[in-house]
Structure formats: C-alpha cells, structure tokens
Design an enzyme around this catalytic site. Structure first.
Site, PDB file in Angstrom:
ATOM      1  N   ARG A   1       7.014  18.695  44.646  1.00 35.01           N
ATOM      2  CA  ARG A   1       5.687  19.316  44.754  1.00 35.01           C
ATOM      3  C   ARG A   1       5.823  20.832  44.831  1.00 35.01           C
ATOM      4  O   ARG A   1       5.146  21.562  44.104  1.00 35.01           O
ATOM      5  CB  ARG A   1       4.987  18.758  46.006  1.00 35.01           C
ATOM      6  CG  ARG A   1       3.637  19.353  46.278  1.00 35.01           C
ATOM      7  CD  ARG A   1       2.990  18.714  47.488  1.00 35.01           C
ATOM      8  NE  ARG A   1       3.782  18.914  48.712  1.00 35.01           N
ATOM      9  CZ  ARG A   1       3.454  18.425  49.892  1.00 35.01           C
ATOM     10  NH1 ARG A   1       2.355  17.685  50.010  1.00 35.01           N
ATOM     11  NH2 ARG A   1       4.212  18.647  50.948  1.00 35.01           N
TER      12      ARG A   1
ATOM     13  N   LYS B   1      20.101  16.734  61.632  1.00 37.94           N
ATOM     14  CA  LYS B   1      21.167  16.655  60.617  1.00 37.94           C
ATOM     15  C   LYS B   1      21.689  18.029  60.189  1.00 37.94           C
ATOM     16  O   LYS B   1      22.887  18.205  59.991  1.00 37.94           O
ATOM     17  CB  LYS B   1      20.681  15.898  59.380  1.00 37.94           C
ATOM     18  CG  LYS B   1      20.400  14.419  59.633  1.00 37.94           C
ATOM     19  CD  LYS B   1      19.978  13.719  58.346  1.00 37.94           C
ATOM     20  CE  LYS B   1      19.463  12.331  58.629  1.00 37.94           C
ATOM     21  NZ  LYS B   1      19.151  11.577  57.397  1.00 37.94           N
TER      22      LYS B   1
ATOM     23  N   SER C   1      19.277   0.961  63.238  1.00 36.01           N
ATOM     24  CA  SER C   1      20.738   1.068  63.216  1.00 36.01           C
ATOM     25  C   SER C   1      21.435   0.216  64.286  1.00 36.01           C
ATOM     26  O   SER C   1      22.475  -0.381  63.998  1.00 36.01           O
ATOM     27  CB  SER C   1      21.160   2.531  63.338  1.00 36.01           C
ATOM     28  OG  SER C   1      20.805   3.221  62.160  1.00 36.01           O
TER      29      SER C   1
ATOM     30  N   THR D   1      20.203  11.688  63.136  1.00 39.11           N
ATOM     31  CA  THR D   1      18.982  11.612  62.344  1.00 39.11           C
ATOM     32  C   THR D   1      18.041  12.751  62.714  1.00 39.11           C
ATOM     33  O   THR D   1      18.407  13.684  63.441  1.00 39.11           O
ATOM     34  CB  THR D   1      18.338  10.208  62.458  1.00 39.11           C
ATOM     35  OG1 THR D   1      17.284  10.118  61.497  1.00 39.11           O
ATOM     36  CG2 THR D   1      17.785   9.929  63.853  1.00 39.11           C
TER      37      THR D   1
ATOM     38  N   ASP E   1      24.163   9.359  53.658  1.00 42.61           N
ATOM     39  CA  ASP E   1      22.961   9.179  52.833  1.00 42.61           C
ATOM     40  C   ASP E   1      23.332   9.374  51.365  1.00 42.61           C
ATOM     41  O   ASP E   1      22.757   8.740  50.470  1.00 42.61           O
ATOM     42  CB  ASP E   1      21.870  10.188  53.199  1.00 42.61           C
ATOM     43  CG  ASP E   1      21.342   9.986  54.612  1.00 42.61           C
ATOM     44  OD1 ASP E   1      21.351   8.847  55.102  1.00 42.61           O
ATOM     45  OD2 ASP E   1      20.921  10.993  55.219  1.00 42.61           O
TER      46      ASP E   1
ATOM     47  N   GLY F   1      14.151   0.558  49.703  1.00 43.40           N
ATOM     48  CA  GLY F   1      14.765   1.546  50.580  1.00 43.40           C
ATOM     49  C   GLY F   1      15.693   0.958  51.631  1.00 43.40           C
ATOM     50  O   GLY F   1      16.549   1.670  52.164  1.00 43.40           O
TER      51      GLY F   1
ATOM     52  N   SER G   1      14.658   2.754  65.775  1.00 39.58           N
ATOM     53  CA  SER G   1      15.768   2.722  64.822  1.00 39.58           C
ATOM     54  C   SER G   1      16.256   1.300  64.540  1.00 39.58           C
ATOM     55  O   SER G   1      16.341   0.454  65.437  1.00 39.58           O
ATOM     56  CB  SER G   1      16.938   3.539  65.364  1.00 39.58           C
ATOM     57  OG  SER G   1      18.057   3.347  64.515  1.00 39.58           O
TER      58      SER G   1
HETATM   59  P1  ATR Z   1      13.019  14.317  54.254  1.00 41.35           P
HETATM   60  O1  ATR Z   1      14.121  14.793  55.140  1.00 41.35           O
HETATM   61  O2  ATR Z   1      12.542  12.935  54.598  1.00 41.35           O
HETATM   62  O3  ATR Z   1      13.303  14.481  52.816  1.00 41.35           O
HETATM   63  P2  ATR Z   1      11.390  16.701  54.258  1.00 41.35           P
HETATM   64  O4  ATR Z   1      12.602  17.540  54.269  1.00 41.35           O
HETATM   65  O5  ATR Z   1      10.220  17.073  55.112  1.00 41.35           O
HETATM   66  O6  ATR Z   1      11.748  15.213  54.675  1.00 41.35           O
HETATM   67  O7  ATR Z   1      10.918  16.524  52.748  1.00 41.35           O
HETATM   68  C1  ATR Z   1       9.802  15.766  52.392  1.00 41.35           C
HETATM   69  C2  ATR Z   1       9.734  15.665  50.877  1.00 41.35           C
HETATM   70  O8  ATR Z   1       8.574  14.893  50.514  1.00 41.35           O
HETATM   71  C3  ATR Z   1       9.603  17.003  50.177  1.00 41.35           C
HETATM   72  O9  ATR Z   1      10.201  16.893  48.905  1.00 41.35           O
HETATM   73  C4  ATR Z   1       8.085  17.144  50.078  1.00 41.35           C
HETATM   74  O10 ATR Z   1       7.645  18.041  49.079  1.00 41.35           O
HETATM   75  P3  ATR Z   1       7.505  19.632  49.425  1.00 41.35           P
HETATM   76  O11 ATR Z   1       8.904  20.185  49.340  1.00 41.35           O
HETATM   77  O12 ATR Z   1       6.607  20.166  48.378  1.00 41.35           O
HETATM   78  O13 ATR Z   1       6.930  19.700  50.811  1.00 41.35           O
HETATM   79  C5  ATR Z   1       7.720  15.736  49.705  1.00 41.35           C
HETATM   80  N1  ATR Z   1       6.318  15.402  49.998  1.00 41.35           N
HETATM   81  C6  ATR Z   1       5.778  15.175  51.217  1.00 41.35           C
HETATM   82  N2  ATR Z   1       4.474  14.878  51.101  1.00 41.35           N
HETATM   83  C7  ATR Z   1       4.174  14.924  49.773  1.00 41.35           C
HETATM   84  C8  ATR Z   1       2.992  14.685  49.000  1.00 41.35           C
HETATM   85  N3  ATR Z   1       1.842  14.341  49.574  1.00 41.35           N
HETATM   86  N4  ATR Z   1       3.096  14.814  47.648  1.00 41.35           N
HETATM   87  C9  ATR Z   1       4.258  15.133  47.047  1.00 41.35           C
HETATM   88  N5  ATR Z   1       5.407  15.365  47.732  1.00 41.35           N
HETATM   89  C10 ATR Z   1       5.375  15.252  49.067  1.00 41.35           C
END
Ligand code: ATR
Length: 288
Positions: free
Chosen positions: A162, A65, A16, A61, A113, A253, A14
C-alpha cells in the site's frame, strides 16, 4: 529439564506452547515451553536474564523482533541481519559466569519466519522456488521475512505494498543483501500485471485477518499459482477461497506458523522436527 519460551507483548493467545510441547513429547526431549511478557522497554534485560537463568532458547514476537536483532549480546545470522529482525534466540553452549553483558555475541539469533514461508510453499504447495517468480504483498515485518526468504531461495521477487516506498526500499535491500537477487517494488496497483506472470503469491499483510476482505483482486488469480496467506485467523481467508476457485494451489497461514516453529525446534535441538505432531497440536488449538 530444558526451558524454552516466547517473549512478546502480548503473548496471551500464542499457539507456540502447545505446538512445541507436542514436539518435545514426540521426540522424548525433557523440556517445557513457556511464555514471558516483559515490559516493552525491558527486552534487553529480559534476554540477558533468560541467558543468566539458563533458558535454552526463546522465540521472539511482536513488538520485540527488531529490538532483539539490535542487541549487542545477540549475534544474528546473515539472513536475520538482512531482514533486521530475529524471532529465535539460541542460548546453547553459552555457559554463564558473572557479567554476561560483557560477552558480546554469545547468543545466536535467527529469523525462522524466513524459512517458514519457503518451507510452507515447498512442502504444502509443491512450489519450486528457485527460478520462479514470486509476488509478495506487504512490506512490513512479515513481508520483509518472506521477500528475503524467497530471494535467498532463488526466486525473482516483486513486492507490492500500500505504501509504495516501503516496497521499493525492501526490494532494494533484497538486491543489496542477497547474492544474485532480482527484486522490484511497487504499489498495490501493480498486483494484477505481476500476478498474471507469477508462479507464487504470498499475502504478508494483515488484510483478511478477522474480516472477509482480500488485498488481491480475484480476477488476477490463475491456476498456475501457489498462493500462501500468512494470515491464519481465519484459516480460510477470502484470498485462499478466491485462489481455490481460480484453480490455484492454496497454503494456509498455519503452515507458515508450523514451519517457523519446526525450524526453531531444529536450531535448538539439532533434531529433525516432528512436524506431524506439531501440526496436529497446532490445528487442534486453532479449531478450539
Ligand atoms: P507485520 O509485522 O505483521 O508485517 P506491519 O509491519 O505493521 O506488520 O505491516 C503490516 C503490513 O500490512 C504492511 O505491509 C501494511 O501496508 P503499509 O506499509 O502501507 O502500512 C499492510 N496493510 C495493513 N493494513 C492494510 C490495508 N488495509 N490495505 C493494504 N495493506 C495493509
């Protein structure tokens, strides 16, 4: 001395602690910021234990959360409740005597966030959010925080994901929970048309982390966009390189990370966060 910290699993890398300790040094707060890694099924006990020990505040984290937002002992603010996730706990003023588990709602929960994304876009990107149109790519934890934050700040929000159903569910939740919000959801194939009309674009997926790939076709980008990538490893993602090449304003970021930390500092101390010192510490550790 006040103790602040981060609970997550894992928390080993981290950024932080150096960011927050730089803030304490800059404003002369006598405090330390440490990391805690409770077992994944022990977050409730960890939060109650921290409260009983007099910990002043905790960041939260992955993977905790959502669990923390659901704890009886935590009173989440309106936006954190709507997002369904808490990343900042404030124990201030909660004198603990005896059976703390009986004191429902004695700990306040926030989701910085949400503020982190909006402040990064405003302060580094120069974006005016109210009245803008924003495309958020991603509907996971980060996507939810960004979509609620932008809608709350007055943007029309379009969520592309996606898994399309997660995007439409998130857009419906935003319209339900945020007064006067306009939000819609779609699959990744909606990105081209949506970005053409947009003022703001945020990548809230993990795409681009550790790999030179982007969720947004380069041809969709244009000079009138402010583009924030929530990914900060690497800092210069392919999306941000493509955006700069198209003449867009780019925000990496680390700015979102900085501003979520600055907002937490503000909740905890009531003081203006020393963002310059926090940013220097963050960038020094990102470069290390
Ligand atoms: P976080 O808390 O970091 O947002 P998460 O809840 O696991 O982590 O969400 C990951 C995000 O990245 C989701 O929007 C995921 O899309 P899906 O909802 O379809 O899973 C997206 N994501 C991860 N890998 C991806 C990929 N290869 N192409 C497109 N979207 C992707």
């Amino acid at each position: 001395m006040d103790v602040y910290g981060l609970i997550g699993n894992p928390v080993g890398h981290s950024l932080s602690p150096p960011m927050h300790e730089a803030a304490y040094d800059a404003v002369g707060v006598d405090a330390r910021y440490v990391t805690f890694e409770p077992a994944v099924d022990a977050v409730g006990a960890a939060v109650e234990g921290a409260d009983a020990l007099g910990v002043a505040g905790l960041n939260v984290t992955v993977p905790f959360k959502r669990d923390v937002a659901a704890l009886d002992a935590v009173r989440a603010d309106a936006l954190a409740s709507a997002v369904g996730a808490v990343n900042t706990l404030d124990f201030a003023g909660d004198a603990v005597t005896g059976h703390n588990t009986d004191v429902e709602g004695s700990i306040t929960g926030h989701n910085t966030d949400v503020e982190g994304a909006v402040r990064a876009l405003r302060e580094q990107g120069g974006a005016s959010i109210a009245g803008s149109t924003a495309v958020v790519v991603g509907a996971g934890g980060a996507g939810r925080a960004v979509a609620f934050g932008l809608a709350d700040a007055g943007a029309v929000v379009r969520v592309a994901n996606r898994t399309e159903s997660r995007a439409t569910d998130l857009a419906a939740a935003v319209e339900r929970e945020v007064d006067d919000a306009t939000a819609s959801g779609g699959g990744l194939d909606a990105i081209d048309a949506w970005v053409a009309d947009a003022d703001v674009l945020v990548n809230a997926t993990s795409v681009g982390m550790e790999a030179d790939v982007t969720p947004v076709p380069a041809g969709a980008l244009h000079a009138d966009l402010v583009v924030l990538d929530a990914v900060y490893a690497p800092l210069e993602t392919r999306l941000l390189r493509d955006a700069a090449a198209a003449g867009a304003t780019t925000v990496d970021g680390a700015w979102m990370l900085l501003h979520q930390g600055a907002a937490a500092f503000e909740h905890w101390t009531g003081e203006d966060p020393p963002v310059g010192a926090m940013n220097d510490a963050l960038r020094a550790h990102l470069d290390a």
